[in-house]
Design a protein around this motif. Structure first.
Motif, PDB file in Angstrom:
ATOM      1  N   LEU A 110       0.849  -1.188   0.000  1.00 46.72           N
ATOM      2  CA  LEU A 110       0.000   0.000   0.000  1.00 46.72           C
ATOM      3  C   LEU A 110       0.886   1.240   0.000  1.00 46.72           C
ATOM      4  CD1 LEU A 110      -3.073   0.809   0.311  1.00 46.72           C
ATOM      5  CD2 LEU A 110      -2.626   0.944   2.779  1.00 46.72           C
ATOM      6  N   LEU A 111       0.485   2.254  -0.767  1.00 41.89           N
ATOM      7  CA  LEU A 111       1.217   3.519  -0.759  1.00 41.89           C
ATOM      8  C   LEU A 111       1.213   4.105   0.659  1.00 41.89           C
ATOM      9  CD1 LEU A 111      -0.154   5.055  -4.070  1.00 41.89           C
ATOM     10  CD2 LEU A 111       2.273   4.664  -3.557  1.00 41.89           C
ATOM     11  N   PRO A 112       2.330   4.622   1.138  1.00 42.13           N
ATOM     12  CA  PRO A 112       2.407   5.144   2.517  1.00 42.13           C
ATOM     13  C   PRO A 112       1.377   6.217   2.847  1.00 42.13           C
ATOM     14  CG  PRO A 112       4.609   4.887   1.617  1.00 42.13           C
ATOM     15  CD  PRO A 112       3.643   4.613   0.488  1.00 42.13           C
ATOM     16  N   LEU A 113       0.942   6.980   1.859  1.00 44.86           N
ATOM     17  CA  LEU A 113      -0.085   7.999   2.090  1.00 44.86           C
ATOM     18  C   LEU A 113      -1.340   7.409   2.718  1.00 44.86           C
ATOM     19  CD1 LEU A 113      -1.154  10.927   1.580  1.00 44.86           C
ATOM     20  CD2 LEU A 113      -1.892  10.122  -0.682  1.00 44.86           C
ATOM     21  N   TYR A 114      -1.582   6.112   2.486  1.00 42.49           N
ATOM     22  CA  TYR A 114      -2.815   5.458   2.955  1.00 42.49           C
ATOM     23  C   TYR A 114      -2.596   4.554   4.159  1.00 42.49           C
ATOM     24  CZ  TYR A 114      -4.377   7.287  -1.477  1.00 42.49           C
ATOM     25  OH  TYR A 114      -4.678   8.136  -2.517  1.00 42.49           O
ATOM     26  N   TRP A 115      -1.394   4.533   4.701  1.00 38.54           N
ATOM     27  CA  TRP A 115      -1.117   3.714   5.882  1.00 38.54           C
ATOM     28  C   TRP A 115      -1.894   4.249   7.088  1.00 38.54           C
ATOM     29  CZ3 TRP A 115       4.958   2.891   5.915  1.00 38.54           C
ATOM     30  CH2 TRP A 115       5.313   2.117   4.806  1.00 38.54           C
ATOM     31  N   GLY A 116      -2.201   3.351   8.006  1.00 40.30           N
ATOM     32  CA  GLY A 116      -2.822   3.744   9.274  1.00 40.30           C
ATOM     33  C   GLY A 116      -4.309   4.056   9.196  1.00 40.30           C
ATOM     34  N   GLN A 117      -4.957   3.712   8.080  1.00 42.12           N
ATOM     35  CA  GLN A 117      -6.380   3.997   7.918  1.00 42.12           C
ATOM     36  C   GLN A 117      -7.246   2.739   7.923  1.00 42.12           C
ATOM     37  OE1 GLN A 117      -7.072   6.692   4.562  1.00 42.12           O
ATOM     38  NE2 GLN A 117      -4.973   7.422   4.740  1.00 42.12           N
TER      39      GLN A 117
END
Length: 195
Positions: A110-117
């Motif tokens: 997953l692209l890091p921009l979308y991590w933690g969601q």
């Protein structure tokens, strides 16, 4: 006796999956720029054990290699997109199919921009449901670098259990690394989904 995988059902039309926030669709050549952003990111590739992509051509070759797995009945590789936007943000796959054992390995990024969601847990829940209900898998395996704590948390949230640790079994970029093996059984997934 357990029946063999119904390949006509599993590998007929490419399976499109949907979750509350995501669409899981077939990889396309036009995904190359966004996929290259993913696979050229050292943060993403840190625990993958493959070289960072140096060019978009590297990514195009990777996409094409993954696209042929489905028609060759060797696996399923989905592109992840948000419902409101068809742009590639990551991927999930079943690969290393052990058809005679009703088992397959999953992979995901997953692209890091979308991590933690919570997006990867959401996507993998749909992928696991497809694997257990349509592919009729008995078990799903995941192999990760034990230092990859984000991946470990995703697997544990989904109900995977660590079965073992293989020490220094993988050699990459001049060093040996360990591999943690996780498994989720069909009855555990379906039992948790029912509860």
């Amino acid at each position: 006796m357990v029946a063999a995988m119904d390949e006509a059902r599993v590998f007929g039309e490419f399976p499109l999956l949907s979750t509350a926030r995501l669409r899981l669709r077939e990889l396309r050549p036009k995904d190359a720029p966004a996929a290259n952003a993913l696979f050229s990111d050292p943060q993403v590739m840190r625990y993958v054990g493959r070289p960072v992509h140096k060019s978009q051509e590297d990514t195009i070759r990777s996409i094409e290699g993954n696209r042929v797995k489905f028609p060759n009945k060797e696996g399923v590789h989905w592109a992840l997109t948000l419902h409101q936007d068809d742009r590639f943000i990551g991927s999930c796959c079943y690969w290393h199919l052990m058809k005679e054992h009703h088992r397959a390995e999953i992979g995901y990024d997953l692209l890091p921009l979308y991590w933690g969601q919570g997006l990867m847990c959401e996507a993998l829940t749909a992928v696991l449901r497809y694997g257990f209900e349509v592919m009729e898998l008995h078990s799903t395996e995941a192999q990760i670098d034990p230092d990859n704590l984000r991946s470990r948390r995703v697997l544990e949230r989904l109900g995977f259990r660590q079965d073992g640790l293989i020490r220094e079994n993988y050699f990459f970029e001049g060093r040996y690394t360990d591999t943690a093996i996780f498994t989720l059984l069909r009855r555990e997934f379906l039992g948790a989904a029912a509860g």
